[in-house]
Design a protein around this motif. Sequence first.
Motif, short mmCIF file in Angstrom:
data_model
loop_
_atom_site.label_atom_id
_atom_site.label_comp_id
_atom_site.label_asym_id
_atom_site.label_seq_id
_atom_site.Cartn_x
_atom_site.Cartn_y
_atom_site.Cartn_z
N LEU A 17 -13.25 15.23 77.71
CA LEU A 17 -14.24 15.30 76.65
C LEU A 17 -15.07 14.01 76.58
O LEU A 17 -16.30 14.05 76.45
CB LEU A 17 -13.57 15.55 75.30
CG LEU A 17 -12.91 16.91 75.07
CD1 LEU A 17 -12.28 16.96 73.69
CD2 LEU A 17 -13.94 18.03 75.20
N ILE A 18 -14.39 12.87 76.64
CA ILE A 18 -15.09 11.59 76.56
C ILE A 18 -16.05 11.41 77.73
O ILE A 18 -17.18 10.94 77.57
CB ILE A 18 -14.07 10.44 76.51
CG1 ILE A 18 -13.29 10.49 75.18
CG2 ILE A 18 -14.75 9.09 76.66
CD1 ILE A 18 -12.09 9.57 75.15
N THR A 19 -15.60 11.81 78.93
CA THR A 19 -16.46 11.71 80.11
C THR A 19 -17.72 12.55 79.96
O THR A 19 -18.83 12.10 80.26
CB THR A 19 -15.68 12.15 81.37
OG1 THR A 19 -14.53 11.31 81.54
CG2 THR A 19 -16.56 12.05 82.61
N LEU A 20 -17.56 13.78 79.47
CA LEU A 20 -18.71 14.66 79.28
C LEU A 20 -19.66 14.10 78.23
O LEU A 20 -20.89 14.18 78.37
CB LEU A 20 -18.24 16.06 78.88
CG LEU A 20 -17.50 16.86 79.96
CD1 LEU A 20 -16.93 18.14 79.38
CD2 LEU A 20 -18.44 17.18 81.12
N VAL A 72 -3.86 13.79 77.02
CA VAL A 72 -4.74 12.66 77.33
C VAL A 72 -5.81 13.07 78.33
O VAL A 72 -6.98 12.68 78.20
CB VAL A 72 -3.91 11.48 77.87
CG1 VAL A 72 -4.82 10.38 78.40
CG2 VAL A 72 -3.01 10.92 76.78
N GLY A 73 -5.42 13.87 79.33
CA GLY A 73 -6.39 14.34 80.32
C GLY A 73 -7.50 15.16 79.67
O GLY A 73 -8.68 15.03 80.03
N GLY A 74 -7.13 15.99 78.69
CA GLY A 74 -8.14 16.78 77.99
C GLY A 74 -9.11 15.91 77.22
O GLY A 74 -10.33 16.12 77.27
N PHE A 75 -8.58 14.91 76.51
CA PHE A 75 -9.45 14.02 75.75
C PHE A 75 -10.33 13.17 76.67
O PHE A 75 -11.50 12.92 76.37
CB PHE A 75 -8.62 13.12 74.83
CG PHE A 75 -8.37 13.72 73.48
CD1 PHE A 75 -9.34 13.66 72.49
CD2 PHE A 75 -7.17 14.35 73.20
CE1 PHE A 75 -9.13 14.23 71.25
CE2 PHE A 75 -6.95 14.91 71.95
CZ PHE A 75 -7.92 14.86 70.97
N TYR A 131 -4.22 5.95 71.40
CA TYR A 131 -3.97 6.40 72.77
C TYR A 131 -2.48 6.59 73.02
O TYR A 131 -2.06 7.56 73.66
CB TYR A 131 -4.57 5.38 73.75
CG TYR A 131 -5.98 5.00 73.39
CD1 TYR A 131 -7.03 5.90 73.57
CD2 TYR A 131 -6.28 3.75 72.84
CE1 TYR A 131 -8.33 5.56 73.22
CE2 TYR A 131 -7.57 3.40 72.49
CZ TYR A 131 -8.59 4.31 72.67
OH TYR A 131 -9.87 3.98 72.31
N ILE A 132 -1.67 5.66 72.52
CA ILE A 132 -0.23 5.81 72.66
C ILE A 132 0.26 6.98 71.81
O ILE A 132 1.14 7.75 72.23
CB ILE A 132 0.49 4.50 72.24
CG1 ILE A 132 0.19 3.40 73.27
CG2 ILE A 132 1.99 4.72 72.10
CD1 ILE A 132 0.80 2.06 72.94
N GLU A 133 -0.31 7.13 70.63
CA GLU A 133 0.04 8.26 69.76
C GLU A 133 -0.24 9.58 70.47
O GLU A 133 0.58 10.51 70.46
CB GLU A 133 -0.76 8.19 68.47
CG GLU A 133 -0.35 9.19 67.41
CD GLU A 133 0.92 8.77 66.68
OE1 GLU A 133 1.76 9.66 66.42
OE2 GLU A 133 1.07 7.58 66.36
N LEU A 134 -1.40 9.68 71.11
CA LEU A 134 -1.78 10.90 71.81
C LEU A 134 -0.88 11.14 73.01
O LEU A 134 -0.42 12.28 73.24
CB LEU A 134 -3.24 10.78 72.25
CG LEU A 134 -3.84 11.97 73.00
CD1 LEU A 134 -3.86 13.20 72.11
CD2 LEU A 134 -5.25 11.62 73.49
N VAL A 152 -13.98 23.11 77.22
CA VAL A 152 -12.92 22.10 77.36
C VAL A 152 -12.28 21.82 76.00
O VAL A 152 -11.05 21.74 75.88
CB VAL A 152 -13.50 20.79 77.95
CG1 VAL A 152 -12.45 19.68 77.94
CG2 VAL A 152 -13.99 21.03 79.37
N SER A 153 -13.09 21.68 74.96
CA SER A 153 -12.55 21.41 73.63
C SER A 153 -11.73 22.59 73.12
O SER A 153 -10.71 22.41 72.43
CB SER A 153 -13.67 21.08 72.64
OG SER A 153 -14.52 22.20 72.45
N LEU A 154 -12.17 23.80 73.45
CA LEU A 154 -11.42 24.99 73.03
C LEU A 154 -10.06 25.04 73.72
O LEU A 154 -9.03 25.32 73.08
CB LEU A 154 -12.24 26.24 73.36
CG LEU A 154 -11.93 27.50 72.56
CD1 LEU A 154 -12.19 27.27 71.08
CD2 LEU A 154 -12.77 28.67 73.08
#
Length: 442
Positions: free
Chosen positions: A359-362, A353-356, A341-344, A71-73
């Motif tokens: 990652l946070i969920t995992l 945002v979905g990708g991050f 979050y707004i910056e992203l 996911v990070s890749l």
Amino acid sequence: MKSPDHADTGGHCQHSAFCTFTAFSGWYVFVFFSPYSVSGSYLGLALVLAASACAAKHLWPDLRKEPIFWVSLLLGGYILLRSIMAISQFPELDEMRNPHWRHFVIISLPIPLVMGWWLFRYPHHIKPLLIVSVIGFLVGVIYEAPTVTLREIDLSSRFAWGYHPNFLGLTAGAGMLACFSYLLMGSKKNVIEILSLTTLIILFGLMVVTSQSRSIWLALPIALAVLIYSALINRQQSRKVIFSATSGLLLLPILAMIVDHMSGDQSIIISRILSEDHTLSLLFSGELEAAASQGQSIGARIQMWMIAAEAIWERPLTGWGGGSGEILLTELPYRHFHNFYIELLTSYGVLGVGGFLTLITLMLRALFAAGRTGVITPTMRLSIFCITLFAAIVLNFEIRIGQAEGRALLLLLLSFYAFVIFSNNTPQKAKVPEPPKRSTQP
């Protein structure tokens, strides 16, 4: 836990020992210099990555089976590709420095996973690394602070400790939470440990107040409340009285220092909070335009976020590219949105945002699973979670990835999540085998 070393031959054992020595030399350089030296921080990271390339035979099997790695890749690849496309349309984006698009790549690619893998393989380095990080932070105070005598330091100044106030508050708050977690949840401690932790908590508390960062003042009590509640429900009933008394004794010196460090007729906290009371009253009454027109810290943020809302509505899926404030905030003195979050979302849209969020969920799933299975101590689990909660609230009002020291702090936190992930998903036998007799560890 003992350090594993998967050497096959004597020659390879020596080679692996050299890689390990290089990796942790980099780790110690990174945590010591990252608060105040960009060059030192990058040197440390370079050493860790070089050692990881050397140990790729052992790193890759552990890395490739982790979903968070892929996911990070993918996220890093998307950010890189989207940034290149955005720069071709808006070349000025590449001139943006806070944040630059490369900063998003750094925190999204598997660098923290690689760093956390070394902690997983050699967990006995964790405690000394944390101690060195505190020493490095305090050395940075001496290095960065104004050259005045101790009696001349003006603690009513946000820059009294030398560091940028927002970084000072974020780091001191994280340190305070870590010390509290260890003090309240850790194993039995001797007098020296208790005095050391108490001293650090008081010092970090003073730094938090001096930073005059309202986002820190908002986030820290919430994280501390979660920490104290968790400490209460995890201890025996007979220990609650001892816990409460200890907490009171720790808080009294902090409060005494805060009172002593008042300036003028009212304390720093009160004057700082009331400095924009009119803006807040307009905001709470729903008059956004009027609140934004007041300027200052809160008004400027409202104005920036209103611009961001329009920009996100125009390009919701892929955003405008990293550092989009350079092209969207041209009429304001600031070039970023003072909100990670707004910056992203503005820079990389819903896809970023979905990708991050994935990652946070995992990471959080791994943290809670590790707590249930006992592969990490309750102290570490609580400390990581409370610092994460604290940072997550603060990032609503800051971005932190645009400065090297803030980025390093986030990388350090993410590395501990990587340690948890590897610890949770690797069989116990593979985690702690006896090291070969001929191996030499740093």
